[in-house]
Design an enzyme around this catalytic site. Sequence first.
Site, PDB file in Angstrom:
ATOM      1  N   ASP A 183      41.702  39.347  33.167  1.00 58.02           N
ATOM      2  CA  ASP A 183      42.338  40.364  33.537  1.00 58.02           C
ATOM      3  C   ASP A 183      42.770  41.376  32.641  1.00 58.02           C
ATOM      4  O   ASP A 183      43.286  41.675  31.687  1.00 58.02           O
ATOM      5  CB  ASP A 183      43.221  40.583  34.564  1.00 58.02           C
ATOM      6  CG  ASP A 183      43.737  42.205  35.332  1.00 58.02           C
ATOM      7  OD1 ASP A 183      43.508  43.582  34.444  1.00 58.02           O
ATOM      8  OD2 ASP A 183      45.202  41.589  35.662  1.00 58.02           O
ATOM      9  N   HIS A 185      43.203  45.209  32.661  1.00 58.74           N
ATOM     10  CA  HIS A 185      44.217  45.744  33.649  1.00 58.74           C
ATOM     11  C   HIS A 185      44.064  47.013  32.707  1.00 58.74           C
ATOM     12  O   HIS A 185      45.121  47.319  32.973  1.00 58.74           O
ATOM     13  CB  HIS A 185      45.557  45.177  32.731  1.00 58.74           C
ATOM     14  CG  HIS A 185      46.611  44.964  34.235  1.00 58.74           C
ATOM     15  ND1 HIS A 185      47.904  46.093  33.731  1.00 58.74           N
ATOM     16  CD2 HIS A 185      47.042  44.025  34.640  1.00 58.74           C
ATOM     17  CE1 HIS A 185      48.407  46.121  34.485  1.00 58.74           C
ATOM     18  NE2 HIS A 185      48.019  45.111  35.760  1.00 58.74           N
ATOM     19  N   GLU A 209      38.565  42.720  35.323  1.00 63.58           N
ATOM     20  CA  GLU A 209      38.568  42.970  36.337  1.00 63.58           C
ATOM     21  C   GLU A 209      39.459  44.224  35.287  1.00 63.58           C
ATOM     22  O   GLU A 209      40.195  44.074  34.146  1.00 63.58           O
ATOM     23  CB  GLU A 209      39.941  42.805  37.168  1.00 63.58           C
ATOM     24  CG  GLU A 209      41.100  43.511  37.837  1.00 63.58           C
ATOM     25  CD  GLU A 209      42.024  42.439  38.156  1.00 63.58           C
ATOM     26  OE1 GLU A 209      43.035  42.653  38.757  1.00 63.58           O
ATOM     27  OE2 GLU A 209      41.624  41.109  38.182  1.00 63.58           O
ATOM     28  N   GLU A 235      41.422  48.028  42.451  1.00 58.04           N
ATOM     29  CA  GLU A 235      43.734  48.374  42.633  1.00 58.04           C
ATOM     30  C   GLU A 235      44.309  49.396  42.947  1.00 58.04           C
ATOM     31  O   GLU A 235      44.800  49.539  43.754  1.00 58.04           O
ATOM     32  CB  GLU A 235      44.589  47.080  41.714  1.00 58.04           C
ATOM     33  CG  GLU A 235      44.120  47.697  40.057  1.00 58.04           C
ATOM     34  CD  GLU A 235      45.444  46.507  39.511  1.00 58.04           C
ATOM     35  OE1 GLU A 235      46.419  46.585  39.049  1.00 58.04           O
ATOM     36  OE2 GLU A 235      44.428  45.213  39.114  1.00 58.04           O
ATOM     37  N   ASP A 257      43.221  46.773  47.631  1.00 64.10           N
ATOM     38  CA  ASP A 257      44.413  46.616  47.725  1.00 64.10           C
ATOM     39  C   ASP A 257      45.197  46.263  49.234  1.00 64.10           C
ATOM     40  O   ASP A 257      45.470  47.715  49.340  1.00 64.10           O
ATOM     41  CB  ASP A 257      45.777  46.516  46.535  1.00 64.10           C
ATOM     42  CG  ASP A 257      46.805  46.015  47.225  1.00 64.10           C
ATOM     43  OD1 ASP A 257      47.804  46.360  47.980  1.00 64.10           O
ATOM     44  OD2 ASP A 257      47.254  45.314  46.177  1.00 64.10           O
ATOM     45  N   HIS A 284      42.970  42.924  45.935  1.00 68.53           N
ATOM     46  CA  HIS A 284      44.209  42.791  45.180  1.00 68.53           C
ATOM     47  C   HIS A 284      45.691  41.999  45.754  1.00 68.53           C
ATOM     48  O   HIS A 284      45.458  42.970  46.921  1.00 68.53           O
ATOM     49  CB  HIS A 284      44.116  44.098  44.141  1.00 68.53           C
ATOM     50  CG  HIS A 284      45.203  44.088  43.087  1.00 68.53           C
ATOM     51  ND1 HIS A 284      46.852  44.902  43.875  1.00 68.53           N
ATOM     52  CD2 HIS A 284      45.689  43.904  42.354  1.00 68.53           C
ATOM     53  CE1 HIS A 284      47.159  44.783  42.140  1.00 68.53           C
ATOM     54  NE2 HIS A 284      46.251  44.096  41.398  1.00 68.53           N
TER      55      HIS A 284
END
Length: 381
Positions: A183, A185, A209, A235, A257, A284
């Site tokens: 990730d 992020h 990700e 996400e 998500d 997610h």
Amino acid sequence: MKITRIETFLVPPRWLFCRVETDEGVVGWGEPVVEGRAEVVRAAVDVLAEYLVGQDPLRIQDHWQVLTKGGFYRGGPVLSSAVAGLDQALWDIAGKVYGAPVHALLGGPVRDRVRVYAWVGGDEPAELTEQIAAQVEAGFTAVKMNAAGATSPVPTAAETAAVVARVAAAREALGPDRDVAVDFHGRFTAAGARRVLAELAPLHPLFVEEPVVPEHGHLLAGLVAASSVPLATGERLYGRAEFLPALAAGIAVAQPDLSHAGGISEVHRIASLAETYGAQLAPHCPLGPIALAASLQVAFATPNFLIQEQSRGIHYNKDADLLSYLVDTEPFRFVDGHASRRDAPGLGITIDETAVRAADRNGHAWRNPVWRHPDGSFAEW
């Protein structure tokens, strides 16, 4: 049947639950939350409840249209998350009324079990190796880890080497037959992501990700073209219209998500859209039991599903865990890294209402940290 009452519960560690009650005694549960802004979503649910109370809960798609489009100003994380939790609760009610799991109402199952992954986050390779060993011992065949903490806009040689060392440690601990997802992020610029992706490719991550923040989605096509690493994002995308350019850019994995992207109704449609681009679905879900239950129902009915995130043991869950608000924890018993398909009606879980109401009396005020670079400027968390 009519909806008679909608309640919300602010429960630790950082979740918001909603309860939708009907005049026939059928109750549905949902999880409408934006992490760090739960109180704001709670207010949005209260506003949307003004429309839903008195309505037939089984008109799910009509309600989704009104809740998302009935106001002149649409979209965004708060409104989409409020709708998502209410949508989950309405599907839960529908399943209980018809005596069927939600995946049956979505067209029936396409698989008997769903692969799930565990989160590991050791900052040092030695710590990471220990955490991965524990997850492998527990039967998981895949883990996800953060690539780095606060990162320079263009990573230094040392920062790049540290990311690669951690992922290399994970790959060594997992061996060639298990997977590691990484990730980013949104902590990297496109230039920084391009540099690090090139170094990670030989380690064969399952996916990387959020290589860039969602507002830089127009740069995804360049990253896809520059790297053989499968890229994932979603996400912080809240509907089909926002996923369309990311899918057209060539992402390999869509990550809506269920508590943010309009609930079961919209994520099921996002999955179909992703299928037309050859992309896989990996919802997610670092959240609570209702969000995970909704995610699994979609996973069982989605042909292009890849893998499911879940929050058992995640570092956010200090005051409560995924299992804390369940009467029966069996639906979340993972065997060989998989969740088995069950036929309980609705979302397939029973919420411990007494525990939820008790937790709500104390509530929470969780906020994500604010990071800064060494020079004092803001850094992406």
